[in-house]
Write an enzyme that holds these catalytic residues in place. Structure first.
Site, PDB file in Angstrom:
ATOM      1  N   GLU A 177      -7.211   5.092   7.285  1.00 16.60           N
ATOM      2  CA  GLU A 177      -6.973   6.506   6.969  1.00 16.60           C
ATOM      3  C   GLU A 177      -8.159   7.092   6.215  1.00 16.60           C
ATOM      4  O   GLU A 177      -8.503   8.263   6.393  1.00 16.60           O
ATOM      5  CB  GLU A 177      -5.669   6.630   6.156  1.00 16.60           C
ATOM      6  CG  GLU A 177      -4.449   6.399   7.048  1.00 16.60           C
ATOM      7  CD  GLU A 177      -3.266   5.752   6.354  1.00 16.60           C
ATOM      8  OE1 GLU A 177      -3.205   5.768   5.118  1.00 16.60           O
ATOM      9  OE2 GLU A 177      -2.399   5.208   7.071  1.00 16.60           O
ATOM     10  N   SER A 220       2.791  -1.980  10.478  1.00 14.96           N
ATOM     11  CA  SER A 220       4.226  -2.111  10.731  1.00 14.96           C
ATOM     12  C   SER A 220       4.770  -3.509  10.425  1.00 14.96           C
ATOM     13  O   SER A 220       5.619  -4.020  11.150  1.00 14.96           O
ATOM     14  CB  SER A 220       4.563  -1.684  12.160  1.00 14.96           C
ATOM     15  OG  SER A 220       4.220  -0.321  12.353  1.00 14.96           O
ATOM     16  N   GLY A 243       1.987   2.467  10.791  1.00 15.65           N
ATOM     17  CA  GLY A 243       2.974   3.536  10.662  1.00 15.65           C
ATOM     18  C   GLY A 243       3.610   3.944  11.980  1.00 15.65           C
ATOM     19  O   GLY A 243       4.293   4.955  12.062  1.00 15.65           O
ATOM     20  N   GLY A 269       2.544  -0.971   4.362  1.00 13.89           N
ATOM     21  CA  GLY A 269       2.702   0.427   3.979  1.00 13.89           C
ATOM     22  C   GLY A 269       4.175   0.781   3.838  1.00 13.89           C
ATOM     23  O   GLY A 269       4.800   0.519   2.806  1.00 13.89           O
ATOM     24  N   ASN A 321       0.864  -1.177   0.000  1.00  8.88           N
ATOM     25  CA  ASN A 321       0.000   0.000   0.000  1.00  8.88           C
ATOM     26  C   ASN A 321       0.905   1.232   0.000  1.00  8.88           C
ATOM     27  O   ASN A 321       1.419   1.629   1.041  1.00  8.88           O
ATOM     28  CB  ASN A 321      -0.896  -0.030   1.248  1.00  8.88           C
ATOM     29  CG  ASN A 321      -1.790   1.192   1.341  1.00  8.88           C
ATOM     30  OD1 ASN A 321      -1.893   1.974   0.401  1.00  8.88           O
ATOM     31  ND2 ASN A 321      -2.442   1.356   2.492  1.00  8.88           N
ATOM     32  N   TRP A 322       1.116   1.783  -1.191  1.00 10.50           N
ATOM     33  CA  TRP A 322       2.044   2.923  -1.297  1.00 10.50           C
ATOM     34  C   TRP A 322       1.465   4.190  -0.668  1.00 10.50           C
ATOM     35  O   TRP A 322       2.190   5.143  -0.424  1.00 10.50           O
ATOM     36  CB  TRP A 322       2.366   3.198  -2.763  1.00 10.50           C
ATOM     37  CG  TRP A 322       3.234   2.171  -3.439  1.00 10.50           C
ATOM     38  CD1 TRP A 322       3.672   0.974  -2.908  1.00 10.50           C
ATOM     39  CD2 TRP A 322       3.770   2.237  -4.763  1.00 10.50           C
ATOM     40  NE1 TRP A 322       4.446   0.307  -3.834  1.00 10.50           N
ATOM     41  CE2 TRP A 322       4.521   1.050  -4.981  1.00 10.50           C
ATOM     42  CE3 TRP A 322       3.694   3.179  -5.789  1.00 10.50           C
ATOM     43  CZ2 TRP A 322       5.186   0.801  -6.182  1.00 10.50           C
ATOM     44  CZ3 TRP A 322       4.354   2.921  -6.992  1.00 10.50           C
ATOM     45  CH2 TRP A 322       5.092   1.744  -7.181  1.00 10.50           C
ATOM     46  N   LYS A 323       0.167   4.227  -0.465  1.00 10.89           N
ATOM     47  CA  LYS A 323      -0.496   5.446   0.039  1.00 10.89           C
ATOM     48  C   LYS A 323      -0.145   6.633  -0.873  1.00 10.89           C
ATOM     49  O   LYS A 323       0.033   6.449  -2.071  1.00 10.89           O
ATOM     50  CB  LYS A 323      -0.123   5.701   1.500  1.00 10.89           C
ATOM     51  CG  LYS A 323      -0.336   4.450   2.360  1.00 10.89           C
ATOM     52  CD  LYS A 323      -0.214   4.711   3.828  1.00 10.89           C
ATOM     53  CE  LYS A 323      -0.405   3.395   4.590  1.00 10.89           C
ATOM     54  NZ  LYS A 323      -0.435   3.549   6.025  1.00 10.89           N
ATOM     55  N   HIS A 375      -9.642   1.556   4.167  1.00 12.57           N
ATOM     56  CA  HIS A 375      -8.427   1.746   4.969  1.00 12.57           C
ATOM     57  C   HIS A 375      -8.739   2.705   6.117  1.00 12.57           C
ATOM     58  O   HIS A 375      -9.517   3.648   5.954  1.00 12.57           O
ATOM     59  CB  HIS A 375      -7.296   2.291   4.088  1.00 12.57           C
ATOM     60  CG  HIS A 375      -5.989   2.244   4.798  1.00 12.57           C
ATOM     61  ND1 HIS A 375      -5.620   3.200   5.707  1.00 12.57           N
ATOM     62  CD2 HIS A 375      -4.986   1.336   4.772  1.00 12.57           C
ATOM     63  CE1 HIS A 375      -4.438   2.874   6.211  1.00 12.57           C
ATOM     64  NE2 HIS A 375      -4.029   1.749   5.650  1.00 12.57           N
ATOM     65  N   GLU A 412      -6.148  -4.472  10.202  1.00 14.98           N
ATOM     66  CA  GLU A 412      -5.071  -3.535  10.504  1.00 14.98           C
ATOM     67  C   GLU A 412      -5.391  -2.746  11.766  1.00 14.98           C
ATOM     68  O   GLU A 412      -6.165  -1.789  11.721  1.00 14.98           O
ATOM     69  CB  GLU A 412      -4.898  -2.544   9.345  1.00 14.98           C
ATOM     70  CG  GLU A 412      -4.576  -3.201   8.024  1.00 14.98           C
ATOM     71  CD  GLU A 412      -3.932  -2.206   7.061  1.00 14.98           C
ATOM     72  OE1 GLU A 412      -2.817  -2.482   6.623  1.00 14.98           O
ATOM     73  OE2 GLU A 412      -4.527  -1.156   6.786  1.00 14.98           O
TER      74      GLU A 412
END
Ligand code: PGA
Length: 252
Positions: free
Chosen positions: A98, A214, A174, A235, A9-11, A96, A168
């Protein structure tokens, strides 16, 4: 046998050129996947076509990171399932944490996205997971169960089987703070039992449940070795070629 998956997941990271380089570096490792293994690159919208052009090896795929919950129309700036389909994208991350937190995505909105994705023949990667306050209160099972119930449980068993779930815990995303293998296995087993209660054990046993939060080159193998952890949604570590290559190698 259910699939074991390493999903990146490059975000909202990397320029186009950096993205090209990263894919080139990872693909240059030439890791041959077994029939039950998959690698999925969740890249930003503007890079999907470029990534589709590069990611051709067996069981390697490209994914969008989101889609809108309406078919088409006056929704400036949004991207529809039909648009993704028309450029050959076959996977899409939804829900997600976020997006839930910064863009107010609700369980209901996600159920609509799921229907559109499944209707278009795309594979949804459905994210769920609890915030720190819920984990500290010890009510994470109920919290995540509700996310599944409200977004997934209107689906037929056949449709449910097409979904990938990513658990998650928000407190691990992160932060460098990974769930322990015991914590991951415990809640993954619980999620599978929730699916089994509603759809039967056979259906539940077919669904890949990825862990995210993580995941690193140094802990992936151990996490993936848990009976109910079927890979990871990664990520930060997916942005470093050598790290993501190690994570792919950690698949069972
Ligand atoms: P992280 O992110 O690996 O950087 O913790 C995971 C995710 O948010 O998908």
């Amino acid at each position: 046998m259910r699939k074991q998956i390493a999903a990146a997941n490059w975000k909202m990271n990397l320029t186009y050129q950096q993205g090209e380089q990263l894919l080139d570096d990872i693909l240059a490792a030439n890791i041959e996947l077994k029939d039950n293994q998959e690698v999925i690159f969740g890249v930003p919208f503007p890079y999907l076509t470029m990534a589709e052009g590069k990611v051709k090896a067996k069981n390697y795929h490209v994914s969008a990171q989101n889609c809108y919950n309406q078919k088409s129309g006056a929704y400036t700036g949004e991207v529809s399932v039909e648009m993704l389909k028309s450029i050959g994208v076959k996977h899409c991350i939804i829900g997600h944490s976020e997006r839930r937190e910064y863009f107010g995505e609700s369980n209901l909105m996600l159920s609509e996205k799921l229907d559109l994705l499944l209707g278009g023949g795309l594979t949804p990667i459905f994210c769920c997971g609890e915030p720190l306050s819920i984990r500290e209160a010890g009510t994470q099972n109920e919290y995540v169960e509700k996310q599944l119930e409200e977004s997934l449980f209107h689906l037929s068993a056949d449709d449910l089987k097409k979904i990938i779930i990513a658990y998650e815990p928000i407190w691990a995303i992160g932060t460098g703070k990974t769930a322990t293998t015991e914590q991951a296995q415990e809640i993954h087993a619980y999620l599978r039992s929730v699916l089994a209660k509603k759809y039967g054990q056979e259906v539940a046993d077919e669904i890949s449940i990825l862990y995210g939060g993580s995941v690193k080159a140094t802990n992936a193998k151990e996490l993936f070795s848990c009976a109910d952890v079927d890979g990871g949604l990664v990520g930060g570590a997916s942005l470093v070629a050598a790290d993501f290559v190690e994570i792919i190698k950690g698949l069972n």
